[in-house]
Design a protein around this motif. Structure first.
Motif: not given
Length: 105
Positions: A86-105
């Motif tokens: 596959m070329f790319c499945a799009g955004g990784d929901p788990k990755g974006f959840q980690r980014m959002a959690a880290a940004a909130a800290e």
């Protein structure tokens, strides 16, 4: 994951202050391969087990690769491809959840 969010924030801040692409000094993560010759660059998304879904590491790698391309005026062509079936499945929901959690800290 937190170190990649911090690296992205530092990258943006440094670039704005210095007016130069700070990404040029950063190492590419293993999730992205970048090759270039005189006129052609190839960027390969390298997360085949995750269908090359975009996460924080891959997103940072793309930012670094784009900075390198911008700093290379002789480049005329850029190929963006994906490793695996596959070329790319799009955004990784788990990755974006980690980014959002880290940004909130």
């Amino acid at each position: 994951a937190n170190e990649h969010v911090a690296a992205s924030k530092a990258l943006i801040s440094t670039t704005r202050r210095q007016g130069r692409p700070a990404q040029m000094d950063m190492k590419l993560p293993a999730e992205l391969r970048y090759e270039a010759n005189e006129h052609v660059a190839v960027i390969t998304l390298n997360r085949p087990q995750e269908r090359n879904a975009l996460d924080e590491r891959l997103t940072l790698g793309l930012q670094i690769a784009v900075a390198r391309i911008k700093a290379s005026p002789a480049l005329r062509v850029v190929f963006l491809t994906g490793n695996g079936p596959m070329f790319c499945a799009g955004g990784d929901p788990k990755g974006f959840q980690r980014m959002a959690a880290a940004a909130a800290e």
